[in-house]
Design an enzyme around this catalytic site. Structure first.
Site, PDB file in Angstrom:
ATOM      1  N   CYS A 118       0.767  -1.163  -0.016  1.00 21.02           N
ATOM      2  CA  CYS A 118      -0.131  -0.060  -0.031  1.00 21.02           C
ATOM      3  C   CYS A 118       0.797   1.220  -0.120  1.00 21.02           C
ATOM      4  O   CYS A 118       0.235   2.538  -0.118  1.00 21.02           O
ATOM      5  CB  CYS A 118      -0.929   0.096   1.187  1.00 21.02           C
ATOM      6  SG  CYS A 118      -2.344  -1.157   1.075  1.00 21.02           S
ATOM      7  N   TYR A 147      -3.538   4.396   5.562  1.00 25.06           N
ATOM      8  CA  TYR A 147      -2.774   3.182   5.933  1.00 25.06           C
ATOM      9  C   TYR A 147      -1.611   3.149   5.095  1.00 25.06           C
ATOM     10  O   TYR A 147      -0.543   3.081   5.792  1.00 25.06           O
ATOM     11  CB  TYR A 147      -3.538   2.016   5.691  1.00 25.06           C
ATOM     12  CG  TYR A 147      -2.997   0.472   5.814  1.00 25.06           C
ATOM     13  CD1 TYR A 147      -2.620  -0.103   6.786  1.00 25.06           C
ATOM     14  CD2 TYR A 147      -2.434  -0.181   4.559  1.00 25.06           C
ATOM     15  CE1 TYR A 147      -1.804  -1.240   7.099  1.00 25.06           C
ATOM     16  CE2 TYR A 147      -1.450  -1.324   4.691  1.00 25.06           C
ATOM     17  CZ  TYR A 147      -1.525  -1.804   5.925  1.00 25.06           C
ATOM     18  OH  TYR A 147      -0.938  -3.207   6.090  1.00 25.06           O
ATOM     19  N   LYS A 190      -9.501 -10.108   4.326  1.00 21.90           N
ATOM     20  CA  LYS A 190      -8.977  -9.597   2.875  1.00 21.90           C
ATOM     21  C   LYS A 190      -9.933 -10.536   2.107  1.00 21.90           C
ATOM     22  O   LYS A 190     -10.445 -11.681   2.423  1.00 21.90           O
ATOM     23  CB  LYS A 190      -7.557  -9.765   3.008  1.00 21.90           C
ATOM     24  CG  LYS A 190      -6.801  -8.595   3.880  1.00 21.90           C
ATOM     25  CD  LYS A 190      -5.202  -8.686   3.692  1.00 21.90           C
ATOM     26  CE  LYS A 190      -4.893  -7.309   4.154  1.00 21.90           C
ATOM     27  NZ  LYS A 190      -3.657  -6.975   3.362  1.00 21.90           N
ATOM     28  N   LYS A 198     -17.337 -16.639   2.017  1.00 21.49           N
ATOM     29  CA  LYS A 198     -18.591 -16.806   1.324  1.00 21.49           C
ATOM     30  C   LYS A 198     -18.978 -17.917   0.604  1.00 21.49           C
ATOM     31  O   LYS A 198     -19.925 -18.378   0.426  1.00 21.49           O
ATOM     32  CB  LYS A 198     -18.605 -15.623   0.439  1.00 21.49           C
ATOM     33  CG  LYS A 198     -18.554 -14.147   1.004  1.00 21.49           C
ATOM     34  CD  LYS A 198     -18.515 -12.999   0.022  1.00 21.49           C
ATOM     35  CE  LYS A 198     -18.523 -11.753   0.748  1.00 21.49           C
ATOM     36  NZ  LYS A 198     -18.419 -10.759  -0.127  1.00 21.49           N
ATOM     37  N   GLN A 218     -10.404  -6.251 -11.211  1.00 24.65           N
ATOM     38  CA  GLN A 218      -8.976  -5.856 -10.632  1.00 24.65           C
ATOM     39  C   GLN A 218      -8.209  -6.769 -10.196  1.00 24.65           C
ATOM     40  O   GLN A 218      -8.798  -7.945 -10.049  1.00 24.65           O
ATOM     41  CB  GLN A 218      -9.472  -4.670  -9.423  1.00 24.65           C
ATOM     42  CG  GLN A 218     -10.184  -5.781  -8.029  1.00 24.65           C
ATOM     43  CD  GLN A 218     -11.634  -5.712  -8.127  1.00 24.65           C
ATOM     44  OE1 GLN A 218     -12.173  -5.878  -9.116  1.00 24.65           O
ATOM     45  NE2 GLN A 218     -12.312  -5.758  -7.098  1.00 24.65           N
ATOM     46  N   ARG A 284      -2.473  -4.468  -9.033  1.00 27.20           N
ATOM     47  CA  ARG A 284      -1.333  -4.547  -8.313  1.00 27.20           C
ATOM     48  C   ARG A 284      -0.475  -6.049  -8.305  1.00 27.20           C
ATOM     49  O   ARG A 284      -1.200  -6.884  -8.195  1.00 27.20           O
ATOM     50  CB  ARG A 284      -1.580  -4.272  -6.620  1.00 27.20           C
ATOM     51  CG  ARG A 284      -0.467  -4.273  -5.796  1.00 27.20           C
ATOM     52  CD  ARG A 284      -0.817  -3.935  -4.611  1.00 27.20           C
ATOM     53  NE  ARG A 284      -0.951  -2.548  -4.382  1.00 27.20           N
ATOM     54  CZ  ARG A 284      -1.849  -1.975  -3.286  1.00 27.20           C
ATOM     55  NH1 ARG A 284      -2.312  -2.765  -2.276  1.00 27.20           N
ATOM     56  NH2 ARG A 284      -1.911  -0.579  -3.146  1.00 27.20           N
TER      57      ARG A 284
HETATM   58  P1  NAD Z   1      -3.447  -8.784  12.002  1.00 32.69           P
HETATM   59  O1  NAD Z   1      -4.419  -7.822  12.127  1.00 32.69           O
HETATM   60  O2  NAD Z   1      -3.804 -10.272  12.102  1.00 32.69           O
HETATM   61  O3  NAD Z   1      -2.389  -8.442  13.220  1.00 32.69           O
HETATM   62  C1  NAD Z   1      -1.854  -7.330  13.705  1.00 32.69           C
HETATM   63  C2  NAD Z   1      -1.964  -7.359  15.440  1.00 32.69           C
HETATM   64  O4  NAD Z   1      -1.281  -6.202  15.700  1.00 32.69           O
HETATM   65  C3  NAD Z   1      -3.321  -7.502  15.626  1.00 32.69           C
HETATM   66  O5  NAD Z   1      -3.441  -8.900  16.714  1.00 32.69           O
HETATM   67  C4  NAD Z   1      -3.627  -6.554  16.733  1.00 32.69           C
HETATM   68  O6  NAD Z   1      -4.097  -6.792  17.883  1.00 32.69           O
HETATM   69  C5  NAD Z   1      -2.104  -6.036  16.992  1.00 32.69           C
HETATM   70  N1  NAD Z   1      -2.027  -4.644  17.339  1.00 32.69           N
HETATM   71  C6  NAD Z   1      -2.990  -3.579  16.847  1.00 32.69           C
HETATM   72  N2  NAD Z   1      -2.662  -2.620  17.618  1.00 32.69           N
HETATM   73  C7  NAD Z   1      -1.806  -2.723  18.678  1.00 32.69           C
HETATM   74  C8  NAD Z   1      -1.277  -2.125  19.763  1.00 32.69           C
HETATM   75  N3  NAD Z   1      -1.696  -0.752  20.019  1.00 32.69           N
HETATM   76  N4  NAD Z   1      -0.382  -2.759  20.667  1.00 32.69           N
HETATM   77  C9  NAD Z   1       0.015  -4.082  20.634  1.00 32.69           C
HETATM   78  N5  NAD Z   1      -0.586  -4.663  19.431  1.00 32.69           N
HETATM   79  C10 NAD Z   1      -1.494  -4.209  18.444  1.00 32.69           C
HETATM   80  O7  NAD Z   1      -2.652  -8.390  10.787  1.00 32.69           O
HETATM   81  P2  NAD Z   1      -1.429  -9.342   9.809  1.00 32.69           P
HETATM   82  O8  NAD Z   1      -2.388  -9.642   8.763  1.00 32.69           O
HETATM   83  O9  NAD Z   1      -0.929 -10.340  10.934  1.00 32.69           O
HETATM   84  O10 NAD Z   1      -0.413  -8.145   9.687  1.00 32.69           O
HETATM   85  C11 NAD Z   1       0.553  -8.046  10.400  1.00 32.69           C
HETATM   86  C12 NAD Z   1       1.416  -6.823   9.840  1.00 32.69           C
HETATM   87  O11 NAD Z   1       1.981  -6.994   8.333  1.00 32.69           O
HETATM   88  C13 NAD Z   1       0.739  -5.394  10.003  1.00 32.69           C
HETATM   89  O12 NAD Z   1       1.930  -4.423  10.358  1.00 32.69           O
HETATM   90  C14 NAD Z   1       0.213  -5.126   8.809  1.00 32.69           C
HETATM   91  O13 NAD Z   1      -0.012  -3.803   8.525  1.00 32.69           O
HETATM   92  C15 NAD Z   1       1.370  -5.925   7.821  1.00 32.69           C
HETATM   93  N6  NAD Z   1       0.839  -6.190   6.334  1.00 32.69           N
HETATM   94  C16 NAD Z   1      -0.004  -7.343   6.406  1.00 32.69           C
HETATM   95  C17 NAD Z   1      -0.360  -7.684   5.094  1.00 32.69           C
HETATM   96  C18 NAD Z   1      -1.299  -8.668   4.769  1.00 32.69           C
HETATM   97  O14 NAD Z   1      -1.930  -9.046   3.933  1.00 32.69           O
HETATM   98  N7  NAD Z   1      -1.884  -9.498   6.052  1.00 32.69           N
HETATM   99  C19 NAD Z   1      -0.163  -6.927   3.978  1.00 32.69           C
HETATM  100  C20 NAD Z   1       0.715  -5.854   4.093  1.00 32.69           C
HETATM  101  C21 NAD Z   1       1.209  -5.438   5.492  1.00 32.69           C
END
Ligand code: NAD
Length: 333
Positions: A118, A147, A190, A198, A218, A284
């Protein structure tokens, strides 16, 4: 033995990462804001802490006595979440900023930051036949509103902590990661998980129609969780100090993704396009030239294989939920 902090450990990717780090003999401190009973995976071998990492003092507590940090904590979700919660997503800047300061002050050796596709300039993602986004395509900056800007800013914060304070930082730009133990309902899921849910629920209830966000043309590429965990560890312990794509280059349209899920399910649905739903950029894909060149590797799990495993896991969760919550319908939210 070194001790590694993994933040966001109650979530999807970090839960798998904790598992792998423990399996390979590391001492791990797992941290998340969610109560422990809501973590997707909990490992008794880890030192599990519930902390809000937006707060500076909690970041000191999280990293104290440790050597390395994998920061995967963020307030995030799929398109439906990030398009409607831009401020909440940007507040994650506090997590990375405070963790970097605490890591510097406590003398940690190495720091990983989970960035995202992103961050890429929206104008380079207007064609569904996207040839693949190169790392340099993040600039000039026109990231995903909310984001994506937070991710881009936090990437640069990592870079400047390296330059100014000598903290070794590593950054991966994840492209749509999917797999078992991921979010599959509730509004943060996602596309792959949402479509698996679904189609599964339709097959169970006999429903005939599936709602697709956008026109379905897309395109995206999707990275299987095992590839993501391997790439995360490889990038962390590499000597590459610039952000690297960590994504599959197997591009598909959302319609093709639905085809794959329907074929696995053995159940075909009529598609109804919701053109007003959040749909993100038009095309993308990940250009993997740099990760191949630097690490001699790139994600390689074929989409169909990864979706098969994800579909099976989501089906099991739905059936479990259904038997635990008899009378409450969680399908097709
Ligand atoms: P997820 O939402 O499953 O995990 C993120 C975790 O962070 C959650 O369990 C949430 O409770 C925790 N969190 C949020 N705020 C917090 C805080 N203030 N203090 C402590 N913990 C906190 O997401 P994910 O898919 O496992 O993603 C992990 C990382 O990878 C994130 O940084 C996300 O932005 C990045 N990311 C993920 C994807 C994807 O496709 N899943 C793509 C690009 C980037």
């Amino acid at each position: 033995m070194k001790k590694i902090v993994v933040t966001g450990a109650g979530g999807f990717i970090a839960g798998h990462l904790v598992k792998e780090l423990i399996k390979t003999g590391n001492k791990v401190r797992a941290v998340d804001i969610k109560p422990l009973n809501e973590w997707y995976q909990v490992f008794s071998e880890a030192d599990n802490l519930v902390l809000d990492l937006r707060l500076m003092e909690n970041c000191y507590q999280a990293v104290n006595g440790c050597n390395e940090v994998f920061n995967l904590a963020a307030d995030m979700g799929g398109m439906g979440y990030i398009e409607n919660n831009k401020a909440a997503c940007m507040i994650s800047v506090l997590i990375n900023t405070h963790l970097l300061i605490a890591s510097r002050d406590c003398g940690l050796d190495r720091y990983f930051y989970s960035s995202s596709a992103c961050v890429y300039n929206a104008e380079k993602q207007t064609d569904p036949d996207n040839p693949g986004l190169k790392e340099s395509d993040a600039y000039p900056a026109l990231a995903e509103d909310g984001y994506g800007w937070e991710k881009l800013f936090s990437e640069r914060m990592c870079r400047h902590f390296s330059e100014d304070f000598g903290l070794i930082t590593r950054v991966a730009r994840y492209h749509n990661v999917y797999g078992p133990y991921g979010t599959y309902d509730g509004g943060r899921e996602k596309a792959p998980a949402a479509i698996c849910r679904k189609v599964t629920s339709a097959a169970m209830t006999g429903e005939k129609e599936i709602v697709i966000w956008g026109d379905g043309h897309q395109t995206r590429s999707f990275t299987y969780i095992d590839d993501c965990v391997k790439g995360t560890i490889d990038i962390m312990y590499s000597d590459i100090d610039e952000p690297l794509n960590l994504g599959s280059s197997e591009i598909v349209s959302i319609n093709q993704l639905v085809d794959i899920v329907e074929e696995i399910a053995g159940y075909t649905l009529e598609r109804k396009c919701d053109l007003s739903a959040p749909k993100g950029v038009r095309g993308r894909n990940s250009d993997n030239t740099l990760i191949r060149q630097y690490l001699g590797w790139e994600p390689s799990t074929p989409l169909r294989d990864g979706i098969q495993r994800t579909f099976t896991w989501i089906g099991e969760q739905i059936r479990k939920d259904q038997s635990e919550r008899t009378g409450i319908n969680r399908f097709n939210k």
